[in-house]
Design a protein around this motif. Sequence first.
Motif, PDB file in Angstrom:
ATOM      1  N   ILE A 176       0.870  -1.173   0.000  1.00  0.00           N
ATOM      2  CA  ILE A 176       0.000   0.000   0.000  1.00  0.00           C
ATOM      3  C   ILE A 176       0.902   1.216   0.000  1.00  0.00           C
ATOM      4  O   ILE A 176       1.783   1.349   0.848  1.00  0.00           O
ATOM      5  N   PHE A 177       0.687   2.098  -0.952  1.00  0.00           N
ATOM      6  CA  PHE A 177       1.489   3.305  -1.081  1.00  0.00           C
ATOM      7  C   PHE A 177       0.820   4.403  -0.273  1.00  0.00           C
ATOM      8  O   PHE A 177      -0.359   4.687  -0.452  1.00  0.00           O
ATOM      9  N   GLN A 178       1.559   5.010   0.632  1.00  0.00           N
ATOM     10  CA  GLN A 178       1.016   6.072   1.473  1.00  0.00           C
ATOM     11  C   GLN A 178       1.559   7.410   1.005  1.00  0.00           C
ATOM     12  O   GLN A 178       2.759   7.577   0.795  1.00  0.00           O
ATOM     13  N   GLN A 179       0.672   8.349   0.848  1.00  0.00           N
ATOM     14  CA  GLN A 179       1.050   9.715   0.515  1.00  0.00           C
ATOM     15  C   GLN A 179      -0.008  10.634   1.109  1.00  0.00           C
ATOM     16  O   GLN A 179      -1.050  10.165   1.559  1.00  0.00           O
ATOM     17  N   ASP A 180       0.273  11.923   1.135  1.00  0.00           N
ATOM     18  CA  ASP A 180      -0.739  12.827   1.672  1.00  0.00           C
ATOM     19  C   ASP A 180      -1.645  13.306   0.536  1.00  0.00           C
ATOM     20  O   ASP A 180      -1.583  12.785  -0.568  1.00  0.00           O
ATOM     21  N   LEU A 181      -2.462  14.265   0.812  1.00  0.00           N
ATOM     22  CA  LEU A 181      -3.425  14.735  -0.181  1.00  0.00           C
ATOM     23  C   LEU A 181      -2.949  15.977  -0.919  1.00  0.00           C
ATOM     24  O   LEU A 181      -3.747  16.778  -1.370  1.00  0.00           O
ATOM     25  N   ALA A 182      -1.660  16.109  -1.075  1.00  0.00           N
ATOM     26  CA  ALA A 182      -1.125  17.225  -1.857  1.00  0.00           C
ATOM     27  C   ALA A 182      -1.694  17.143  -3.271  1.00  0.00           C
ATOM     28  O   ALA A 182      -1.901  16.046  -3.806  1.00  0.00           O
ATOM     29  N   PRO A 183      -1.972  18.280  -3.889  1.00  0.00           N
ATOM     30  CA  PRO A 183      -2.568  18.263  -5.235  1.00  0.00           C
ATOM     31  C   PRO A 183      -1.781  17.435  -6.252  1.00  0.00           C
ATOM     32  O   PRO A 183      -2.372  16.791  -7.115  1.00  0.00           O
ATOM     33  N   THR A 184      -0.460  17.433  -6.147  1.00  0.00           N
ATOM     34  CA  THR A 184       0.341  16.633  -7.085  1.00  0.00           C
ATOM     35  C   THR A 184       0.085  15.143  -6.896  1.00  0.00           C
ATOM     36  O   THR A 184       0.172  14.373  -7.849  1.00  0.00           O
ATOM     37  N   HIS A 185      -0.243  14.748  -5.680  1.00  0.00           N
ATOM     38  CA  HIS A 185      -0.479  13.337  -5.378  1.00  0.00           C
ATOM     39  C   HIS A 185      -1.885  12.894  -5.776  1.00  0.00           C
ATOM     40  O   HIS A 185      -2.100  11.715  -6.046  1.00  0.00           O
ATOM     41  N   THR A 186      -2.825  13.818  -5.762  1.00  0.00           N
ATOM     42  CA  THR A 186      -4.224  13.440  -5.995  1.00  0.00           C
ATOM     43  C   THR A 186      -4.734  13.821  -7.382  1.00  0.00           C
ATOM     44  O   THR A 186      -5.924  13.667  -7.661  1.00  0.00           O
ATOM     45  N   ASN A 241      -3.454   1.952 -13.063  1.00  0.00           N
ATOM     46  CA  ASN A 241      -2.932   1.171 -14.199  1.00  0.00           C
ATOM     47  C   ASN A 241      -1.854   0.179 -13.783  1.00  0.00           C
ATOM     48  O   ASN A 241      -1.649  -0.831 -14.441  1.00  0.00           O
ATOM     49  N   HIS A 242      -1.169   0.478 -12.687  1.00  0.00           N
ATOM     50  CA  HIS A 242      -0.102  -0.405 -12.204  1.00  0.00           C
ATOM     51  C   HIS A 242      -0.563  -1.272 -11.034  1.00  0.00           C
ATOM     52  O   HIS A 242       0.248  -2.009 -10.455  1.00  0.00           O
ATOM     53  N   GLY A 243      -1.852  -1.213 -10.699  1.00  0.00           N
ATOM     54  CA  GLY A 243      -2.391  -2.050  -9.631  1.00  0.00           C
ATOM     55  C   GLY A 243      -1.870  -1.694  -8.249  1.00  0.00           C
ATOM     56  O   GLY A 243      -1.746  -2.564  -7.388  1.00  0.00           O
ATOM     57  N   ILE A 244      -1.573  -0.421  -8.040  1.00  0.00           N
ATOM     58  CA  ILE A 244      -1.043   0.022  -6.753  1.00  0.00           C
ATOM     59  C   ILE A 244      -2.159   0.631  -5.916  1.00  0.00           C
ATOM     60  O   ILE A 244      -2.829   1.567  -6.344  1.00  0.00           O
ATOM     61  N   THR A 245      -2.342   0.082  -4.722  1.00  0.00           N
ATOM     62  CA  THR A 245      -3.324   0.615  -3.786  1.00  0.00           C
ATOM     63  C   THR A 245      -2.702   1.788  -3.057  1.00  0.00           C
ATOM     64  O   THR A 245      -1.584   1.703  -2.553  1.00  0.00           O
ATOM     65  N   VAL A 246      -3.434   2.897  -2.995  1.00  0.00           N
ATOM     66  CA  VAL A 246      -2.961   4.095  -2.304  1.00  0.00           C
ATOM     67  C   VAL A 246      -3.791   4.290  -1.053  1.00  0.00           C
ATOM     68  O   VAL A 246      -5.021   4.286  -1.095  1.00  0.00           O
ATOM     69  N   LEU A 247      -3.104   4.446   0.075  1.00  0.00           N
ATOM     70  CA  LEU A 247      -3.769   4.704   1.346  1.00  0.00           C
ATOM     71  C   LEU A 247      -4.156   6.167   1.402  1.00  0.00           C
ATOM     72  O   LEU A 247      -3.305   7.045   1.309  1.00  0.00           O
ATOM     73  N   GLY A 248      -5.451   6.441   1.544  1.00  0.00           N
ATOM     74  CA  GLY A 248      -5.901   7.821   1.677  1.00  0.00           C
ATOM     75  C   GLY A 248      -5.491   8.373   3.031  1.00  0.00           C
ATOM     76  O   GLY A 248      -5.520   7.669   4.035  1.00  0.00           O
ATOM     77  N   TRP A 249      -5.073   9.610   3.057  1.00  0.00           N
ATOM     78  CA  TRP A 249      -4.601  10.212   4.309  1.00  0.00           C
ATOM     79  C   TRP A 249      -4.864  11.692   4.245  1.00  0.00           C
ATOM     80  O   TRP A 249      -4.709  12.311   3.200  1.00  0.00           O
ATOM     81  N   GLN A 250      -5.250  12.281   5.352  1.00  0.00           N
ATOM     82  CA  GLN A 250      -5.495  13.715   5.385  1.00  0.00           C
ATOM     83  C   GLN A 250      -4.194  14.475   5.200  1.00  0.00           C
ATOM     84  O   GLN A 250      -3.173  14.126   5.783  1.00  0.00           O
ATOM     85  N   ALA A 251      -4.240  15.538   4.415  1.00  0.00           N
ATOM     86  CA  ALA A 251      -3.038  16.305   4.110  1.00  0.00           C
ATOM     87  C   ALA A 251      -2.396  16.908   5.356  1.00  0.00           C
ATOM     88  O   ALA A 251      -1.185  16.986   5.467  1.00  0.00           O
ATOM     89  N   ASN A 252      -3.210  17.330   6.310  1.00  0.00           N
ATOM     90  CA  ASN A 252      -2.655  18.014   7.478  1.00  0.00           C
ATOM     91  C   ASN A 252      -2.447  17.085   8.669  1.00  0.00           C
ATOM     92  O   ASN A 252      -2.105  17.533   9.750  1.00  0.00           O
ATOM     93  N   LEU A 253      -2.643  15.797   8.500  1.00  0.00           N
ATOM     94  CA  LEU A 253      -2.504  14.840   9.595  1.00  0.00           C
ATOM     95  C   LEU A 253      -1.114  14.221   9.548  1.00  0.00           C
ATOM     96  O   LEU A 253      -0.808  13.434   8.664  1.00  0.00           O
TER      97      LEU A 253
END
Length: 148
Positions: A48-58, A68-80
């Motif tokens: 699971i790929f973890q990133q924040d909610l920065a506009p470049t990430h979302t 397309n690469h079958g990568i699950t992304v963990l949703g996370w609050q940008a300010n948390l």
Amino acid sequence: MVWGVLSSAPVCPLCYIKSKFSAAIYQKILDHLMLPSFDKLKGNSDFIFQQDLAPTHTAKSTNTRFNNHGITVLGWQANLTDGKLIETLWDIGKRKMRDTRPNNANELKADIKAICSFITPQQCLRLTTSVPRCIDTVFHAKGALTKY
């Protein structure tokens, strides 16, 4: 800016970014650094790929790349910051850099590389395996600050 991946299998090199960080730049980094290492990062376990909610990430195009690469992304609050493994890693790095005094960008890069070499696979494994506990703690705290 420095971009990197924290995982239990340290296989991605650091990337130094001089320009404005855009979705296109982020996607190039993913394409050239993270995606080629995906099989090593994933291993035989769930990934699971973890990133924040920065506009470049979302950006839609970024999400499409992950899908397309079958990568699950963990949703996370940008300010948390609780549970963001990279924040813990940067804290370790900043403490180790307190006594360094680089005179230019090349010296700074060398210092960062040297500090990264001191971060052990065991530390990375400890951090990555703490994520489920952290998520559970943050969930039960209803977003309030936690020990993480």
